[in-house]
Design a protein around this motif. Sequence first.
Motif: not given
Length: 341
Positions: A183-199
């Motif tokens: 659960l902890f990991s998915v939280g990090i992945t999801f938001f990094q996917f949005i922010f870092i992925g957008t950049a």
Amino acid sequence: MNIKITAEWFPIVLGTMVLSLISWENSVIWNNLYFFDIGKIIYYIGLFLFIIFLILFSYSYLSNPPMIKEDFNKINRVAFTAFIGVLLFVFGFFTTVYIKSSPLMINFLYYVYIFAFLFVLSINIIVSYKLFSQSIKQEELNYSVLVPSIALSANVILGAPILPPYFSYLTKEEAEIAYFIMLFSVGITFFQFIFIGTAAFLSHVYTKSYQTSPAIMIPLGASSIIAINLLTFPSYNYLNLFYFPTKFAITISIILWGFEVWNFIVAAILAIKNVRMKMPLTVWAYVFPVGIASFADFMLYEETKIAIFFVSIDILSIAIILFYIYAMYNTINTIRSLKSS
């Protein structure tokens, strides 16, 4: 000249293990032991390659300490180091598939799971720190920096198979820790996917290069690894720690599947367009994200028995084999050019 083995070489091992994955998946959906035996052989080949690359990787830095600092300043190279942790998850999973499990083995794999998670978490934090504190060239800000995010949530690949309902050798407390990590990991992945992925997306748009085009397939791996986690979560409702509805997991995973299809088609078109180009080792980014997607489709088919996912597994299996041949061809050419220089 001597070929320097850096983190960019580990995707070769992961790509090889993807062949084992699709062999195993097809052995299940087609009920064919022939595919299972092929997958098992590839597993041992991949394990051999991993040991060789890990030895050469370690030797490269031990024999040339200044190279540690030099490569540490390269954000993409640090990001690719997370593949070591992913491979530990992957080999742990296939150990439960191809080798008869025992309480001792499962407990050992649990500690491998914890170690690999801490390793990829450390790499993730280092890469994130560099993104915030270090001057990054625009060409460096590509989808490769998402690798530590995918690696973090890839812990489910090993975490799920060693816990009940598959095996009952670990305690409830250990299962709760593993589930909490997921659960902890998915939280990090999801938001990094949005922010870092957008950049990274904007960087690709403004800095187009055929050499970095394979990395456009990486978001496919990010969305698929989230889907794999979601489809796994309902299995742990028995812990009475959290609750995740099965139908909700399937619904969100199908939504993510839509992104998977779109990303795969766009990246595949780019691969066909650049097929005659001489590609660097980043070409392996065409292989491993599609492998993650095939596993997500396999889980969706097992949960729903919807025919489209069955067809999707076959299509992705063929695509993986073609991408693997393409990547291996370019890798051999890369090795030849390094030897001749």
